[in-house]
Design a protein around this motif. Structure first.
Motif, PDB file in Angstrom:
ATOM      1  N   ASN A  38       0.836  -1.190   0.000  1.00 38.27           N
ATOM      2  CA  ASN A  38       0.000   0.000   0.000  1.00 38.27           C
ATOM      3  C   ASN A  38       0.875   1.245   0.000  1.00 38.27           C
ATOM      4  OD1 ASN A  38      -1.950   1.888   0.244  1.00 38.27           O
ATOM      5  ND2 ASN A  38      -2.368   1.493   2.405  1.00 38.27           N
ATOM      6  N   ALA A  40       0.272   4.204  -0.423  1.00 37.67           N
ATOM      7  CA  ALA A  40      -0.268   5.397   0.221  1.00 37.67           C
ATOM      8  C   ALA A  40      -0.131   5.342   1.741  1.00 37.67           C
ATOM      9  CB  ALA A  40      -1.731   5.573  -0.170  1.00 37.67           C
ATOM     10  N   HIS A  41       0.421   4.256   2.250  1.00 36.55           N
ATOM     11  CA  HIS A  41       0.443   4.101   3.703  1.00 36.55           C
ATOM     12  C   HIS A  41       1.245   5.216   4.386  1.00 36.55           C
ATOM     13  CE1 HIS A  41      -0.299   1.824   7.297  1.00 36.55           C
ATOM     14  NE2 HIS A  41       0.979   1.863   7.608  1.00 36.55           N
ATOM     15  N   ASP A  43       1.379   8.156   3.538  1.00 38.64           N
ATOM     16  CA  ASP A  43       0.568   9.376   3.562  1.00 38.64           C
ATOM     17  C   ASP A  43      -0.440   9.364   4.707  1.00 38.64           C
ATOM     18  OD1 ASP A  43       1.827  10.381   1.188  1.00 38.64           O
ATOM     19  OD2 ASP A  43       0.751   8.787   0.148  1.00 38.64           O
ATOM     20  N   SER A  82      -6.553   9.129  10.298  1.00 38.08           N
ATOM     21  CA  SER A  82      -5.775   8.263   9.403  1.00 38.08           C
ATOM     22  C   SER A  82      -6.483   6.945   9.161  1.00 38.08           C
ATOM     23  CB  SER A  82      -4.387   7.999   9.997  1.00 38.08           C
ATOM     24  OG  SER A  82      -3.687   9.204  10.102  1.00 38.08           O
ATOM     25  N   THR A  89      -9.852   4.753   1.429  1.00 35.33           N
ATOM     26  CA  THR A  89      -8.966   4.389   0.315  1.00 35.33           C
ATOM     27  C   THR A  89      -9.228   2.952  -0.110  1.00 35.33           C
ATOM     28  OG1 THR A  89      -7.297   5.838   1.237  1.00 35.33           O
ATOM     29  CG2 THR A  89      -6.565   4.264  -0.406  1.00 35.33           C
ATOM     30  N   ALA A 109      -2.378   2.370  -6.060  1.00 31.63           N
ATOM     31  CA  ALA A 109      -1.853   2.835  -4.779  1.00 31.63           C
ATOM     32  C   ALA A 109      -0.891   4.001  -4.982  1.00 31.63           C
ATOM     33  CB  ALA A 109      -1.154   1.687  -4.054  1.00 31.63           C
ATOM     34  N   VAL A 112      -3.077   6.954  -5.558  1.00 33.34           N
ATOM     35  CA  VAL A 112      -3.702   7.442  -4.319  1.00 33.34           C
ATOM     36  C   VAL A 112      -2.687   8.252  -3.514  1.00 33.34           C
ATOM     37  CG1 VAL A 112      -4.682   6.745  -2.097  1.00 33.34           C
ATOM     38  CG2 VAL A 112      -5.380   5.577  -4.186  1.00 33.34           C
ATOM     39  N   SER A 113      -1.474   7.728  -3.463  1.00 40.02           N
ATOM     40  CA  SER A 113      -0.426   8.418  -2.721  1.00 40.02           C
ATOM     41  C   SER A 113      -0.183   9.817  -3.289  1.00 40.02           C
ATOM     42  CB  SER A 113       0.853   7.571  -2.787  1.00 40.02           C
ATOM     43  OG  SER A 113       1.922   8.261  -2.236  1.00 40.02           O
ATOM     44  N   ILE A 116      -3.180  12.189  -2.495  1.00 33.62           N
ATOM     45  CA  ILE A 116      -3.210  12.711  -1.129  1.00 33.62           C
ATOM     46  C   ILE A 116      -2.135  13.786  -0.951  1.00 33.62           C
ATOM     47  CG2 ILE A 116      -2.896  12.135   1.314  1.00 33.62           C
ATOM     48  CD1 ILE A 116      -4.019   9.364   0.722  1.00 33.62           C
ATOM     49  N   GLU A 117      -0.927  13.463  -1.411  1.00 34.10           N
ATOM     50  CA  GLU A 117       0.176  14.405  -1.212  1.00 34.10           C
ATOM     51  C   GLU A 117      -0.087  15.740  -1.905  1.00 34.10           C
ATOM     52  OE1 GLU A 117       3.411  12.111  -2.713  1.00 34.10           O
ATOM     53  OE2 GLU A 117       3.270  10.682  -1.050  1.00 34.10           O
TER      54      GLU A 117
ATOM     55  N   ALA C 300      -3.096  12.646 -10.766  1.00 36.13           N
ATOM     56  CA  ALA C 300      -3.203  11.469  -9.905  1.00 36.13           C
ATOM     57  C   ALA C 300      -4.586  10.840 -10.025  1.00 36.13           C
ATOM     58  CB  ALA C 300      -2.916  11.852  -8.453  1.00 36.13           C
TER      59      ALA C 300
END
Lengths: 304, 257, 331
Positions: A38, A40-41, A43, A82, A89, A109, A112-113, A116-117, C300
């Motif tokens: 994952n 995005a973890h 994040d 979180s 997610t 993934a 997604v990361s 979010i960023e 994204a």
């Protein structure tokens, strides 16, 4: 100083390792259950830090400034935020791809990361720049023998990580959910036939993993008081490597790997900063070449 | 008759689990040789050891007089050992023709440069590859499917495609991993005739693993029976079928399909 | 009497070249030309990554690391020549050699990385290549001779439209010819089922290293052209996020389809510019705070949506007619 064994570095390494351990647990639990790295973890960890930051400014007045009540509220909110983002997610991005080729999930993934960023970076009230994390609890050094100290922050980091990890152990070993998690990680289809709601177990796993990363975010914010939207990338990668080192999918392995990683990085950085940057990847490459299943990972024969 | 494949004292462990224990056997040249035994008796592991997917913990594997123990799979194939798989492993998105053509690795391939520039030597090679592959598809009654994507073929044809692909490697020993799995009686009959014909036409030795007793008894000239990693009987089908240990250990429990 | 096949790829490239020259006469300004150039550089990067991720089915996340090697090596050579004698026109042969040297250096790095890592699969390989990409970047960030964190400055602007187009054409033609050859068949077999490929006698490790080296070579060329277009090679230009951008092109176009990679390289380069300028003019028009990183947010989101709703990308594994070399006897 001068000696290779240095108590201060060990203390610093354990402190850093505690933060890595909380992140690595989420990686390893999710990997154990859905075989997904994952991306995005890291994040979720960043979101934890920002939530704690926001909580401080929202509740500062009510709770009378810094102190334990403030810290407790920040911790709970960070874990909640979180955990919920992780849950969301999973539901929106990963669940629809559950039975598609594994790489589709990995690429999603990564997406997604990034999302979010850059969302955090683009939102005007957050923005791309560094922010100083408020001092929720003061850091007081406590002498440890002749030339080493341990700060109250380090005690909190190590303590919170220990409490959460003990809680997780109890959950996995003694609750119905924990048993279901172990069953799903061993054989999804068999678990389904046994009447286990696999998707529910996966959702809980994401939620718990995300909450742990959120707690790590708060601790990191307190310890290294500078936060920014991309702060999750490197600790995320390092925690992932720690999980691989310990044997991905293996819960005690992730903790072991994280502490080794924390101590190794602290020593390497003290020696040379470039080495400190590269040590994690060096560990990853050595592990994958020498013992790809990690220290505590199990070997299993492929079906041919 | 000399032995094309000779296995001596071969054992293999997975961690603490012994999957194959002190195997000794010889596959005579030109024979159709059968290995039977219940699930988990080490049959597929034996194939994986011969083809180099696993390295034996102990023992020696000789092929055509040369030692192939622990050699890389692709080198073993190029020496003349081909196999099919119990769970089909076709190249799904490639055409049926390409599935077979890609297996002609024993002959040298032009360099990247010659291939990129499409030099005459490369074109000649491609013609040979294609002609040979089409011929094999003919033998296995698949030439009508040459242009189709392999994954669209029905199950029975996929099994034949795997045999065609294995033959394209120009083998002298052909390993078939449960070739009759999932087939109906009519298909099994056809398959038996096909395997016998392939053996004669391509001058290969056939070594097969099977559950299906009638199939093995009807086709193989020599049989080895396994139980829990150990050999309990070996010989011609007529004698093996009468062996009390076989009747008890295998036929007795499994009912012999 | 054999009639030679029409080289459609060359025809299309020549047509594109002529169209741009004509448009230059009627107001196709430098900004548009820059976007055309940038798109072509991304064509090189995306097609070469597709060889690794699509044709042979490995998963590299560090493609920009190879581009960085090409950029720094070729940039160092040309800045040196340029300092010795600043006559631009005389240096084109040297420029081409410098680009090739950059490509070769990238290929060597590719082989060095490939040997230990290519037995890893899928997501593990992704992480390790990501790691190597970042290590390459960190190394350049710490070499003072190439500017360290300031980057390598003063690279001459040798990347003209014609040069970039020529290299893009060569890249596409070479990779297509390989993909459509017996070697390409072997690579696709490895992608489809590695164990079965091994057991029909294909040297899977050898092919993976070769594909990695070839992909890295062209990425190095692409990186070199990029540096001579922007006149700088800077560690941040080759970060993980740019490797992801190239990856998005490969997946948006259809992994395994070279046609898709070419189209996606153009479409996404243009889309990025449109988003950037669109958002900033919307910002000045409405006063909304929507500049900066919003285009990356949309990017994204695009990647996620492709994966969720069109996993096979625009083209799947299909190719346009001009990317297929027909077999001799089937007409």
């Amino acid at each position: 100083m001068g000696s290779i064994f240095n108590l201060q570095q060990v203390v610093n390494g354990l402190q850093l390792g505690s933060i890595y351990a909380l992140i690595a647990l989420g990686y390893t639990m999710v990997y154990g259950i859905v075989r997904l790295i994952n991306f995005a973890h890291g994040d979720f960890y960043m979101i934890g830090a920002y939530t704690a930051y926001g909580a401080f400014f929202l509740f500062n007045a009510v709770l009378g400034g810094s102190g334990l009540p403030m810290a407790a509220v920040a911790l709970v909110l960070a874990m909640l935020a979180s955990g919920l983002v992780a849950l969301l997610t999973n539901r929106l991005a990963y669940r629809p791809l559950r039975y598609k080729p594994k790489l589709s999930s990995l690429i999603t993934a990564i997406g997604v990361s990034m999302l979010i960023e850059y969302l955090f970076s683009a939102l005007p009230f957050i923005g791309p720049s560094f922010r100083a994390f408020p001092e929720i609890l003061p850091s007081v050094p406590i002498k440890l023998g002749q030339n080493a100290t341990i700060s109250t922050h380090a005690l909190i980091d190590i303590g919170v990580a220990a409490v959460l990890m003990i809680g997780l152990t109890i959950l996995v070993r003694h609750t119905t959910l924990g048993k279901a998690m172990r069953a799903v990680s061993q054989d999804k289809d068999a678990a389904k036939l046994m009447g286990i709601d696999v998707e529910k177990v996966i959702a809980w796993t994401f939620m718990i993993g995300g909450a742990f990363a959120g707690a790590a975010g708060l601790l990191a914010g307190m310890t290294y008081p500078r936060i920014f939207p991309f702060m999750g990338i490197l600790p995320g990668l390092k925690a992932f490597i720690a999980a691989v080192l310990g044997g991905i999918g293996n819960i005690p392995g992730a903790v072991l790997g994280a502490y080794i990683m924390g101590v190794a990085e602290t020593f390497a950085t003290a020696y040379n900063s470039l080495l400190g940057e590269g040590i994690a990847f060096a560990i990853l490459i050595v592990v994958l070449l020498v013992r790809p299943r990690g220290i505590l990972g199990e070997k299993h024969a492929d079906k041919i | 008759m000399s032995a094309v494949l000779k296995v001596t004292g071969m054992s293999h462990w997975f961690g603490g689990l012994k999957a194959v224990s002190n195997f000794n056997f010889e596959v005579p040249e030109g024979a159709i040789y059968g290995l039977i035994g219940p699930n988990g008796s080490g049959k597929t592991t034996t194939f994986n050891l011969i083809t180099g997917i696993y390295k034996p913990t102990e023992g020696k594997i000789e092929f055509s007089g040369g030692d192939i123990t622990g050699a890389k799979p692709y080198r073993i194939v190029r020496k003349g050992v081909a196999r099919t798989f119990q769970n089909l492993r076709i190249f799904g998105s490639m055409s049926v023709l390409d599935n077979v053509r890609v297996a002609r690795q024993y002959a040298p391939v032009s360099s990247f440069l010659a291939s990129t520039l499409r030099l005459p030597s490369y074109k000649a090679e491609e013609r040979a590859r294609k002609a040979e592959a089409m011929n094999l598809l003919d033998v296995l009654h698949l030439s009508g499917r040459a242009k189709e994507q392999a994954k669209n073929l029905p199950y029975g044809e996929l099994r034949r495609l795997e045999i065609a692909r294995a033959l394209a490697t120009n083998p002298s020993l052909l390993l078939l991993d449960e070739p009759a799995a999932g087939m109906n009686p009519k298909e099994v009959q056809d398959l038996m005739a096909l395997i016998a014909r392939v053996r004669d036409e391509f001058k290969v030795t056939v070594f097969l693993i099977e559950h299906h007793m009638k199939f093995v008894m009807g086709l193989c000239e020599r049989i080895k029976v396994l139980d829990f990693g150990e050999t309990i009987a070996e010989g011609v089908p007529e004698l093996v079928a009468k062996d009390p240990r076989v009747l008890e250990a295998y036929l007795g429990k499994k009912g012999g399909h | 009497m054999k009639i030679p096949r029409t080289p459609w790829l060359l025809v299309v490239a020549a047509g594109f070249w002529a169209a741009v020259q004509l448009l230059r006469l009627v107001g196709f300004n430098d900004y548009y030309l820059f976007i055309a150039n940038l798109s072509l550089v991304y064509v090189i990067l995306a097609v070469s990554l597709n060889l690794i991720n699509g044709i042979i089915g490995q998963f590299s996340l560090g493609h920009m690391g190879f581009a960085a090697v090409g950029a720094y090596v070729s940039g160092s050579i040309t800045t040196l020549i340029f300092k010795l004698s600043p006559n631009v026109a005389a240096h084109y042969p040297g420029f081409v050699l410098a680009l090739v040297a950059g490509g070769v250096a990238a290929a060597l790095v590719g082989v060095a990385i490939g040997f230990p890592t290519l037995r890893l699969k899928g997501d593990y390989l992704a992480i390790v290549t990501l790691g190597f990409g970042e290590i390459i970047r960190t190394v350049f960030n710490n070499i003072d001779a190439v500017g360290g964190p300031r980057g390598l400055l003063g690279i001459p602007k040798f990347s003209t439209f014609t040069v970039i187009l020529a290299f893009a054409l060569i890249t596409v033609a070479v990779i297509r010819n390989i993909a459509e050859s017996a070697h390409g068949r072997n690579m696709i077999a490895i992608r489809e089922n590695e164990l079965a490929a091994d057991l029909v006698g294909i040297d899977t490790t050898g092919y993976k290293v070769k594909a990695f080296a070839l992909g890295a070579f062209f990425a190095g060329i692409g990186g070199g052209l990029y540096a001579h277009l922007l006149q700088i090679a800077h560690p941040t230009q080759f970060g993980f996020i740019y490797s992801v951008q190239v990856l998005i092109m490969v997946y948006a176009g259809g992994v395994g389809s070279l046609t898709g990679s070419v189209l996606a390289a153009f479409a996404l380069t243009i889309l990025t510019q449109l988003l950037k300028s669109g958002l900033s003019s919307l910002k000045s028009l409405t006063g909304l705070p929507i500049g900066g990183d919003w285009y990356m947010v949309l990017y994204a989101l695009l990647l996620i949506l492709i994966m969720l709703y069109r996993t096979e990308g625009l083209m799947g594994t299909r190719e346009a007619k001009l990317m297929v070399i027909p077999e001799e006897d089937d007409k």
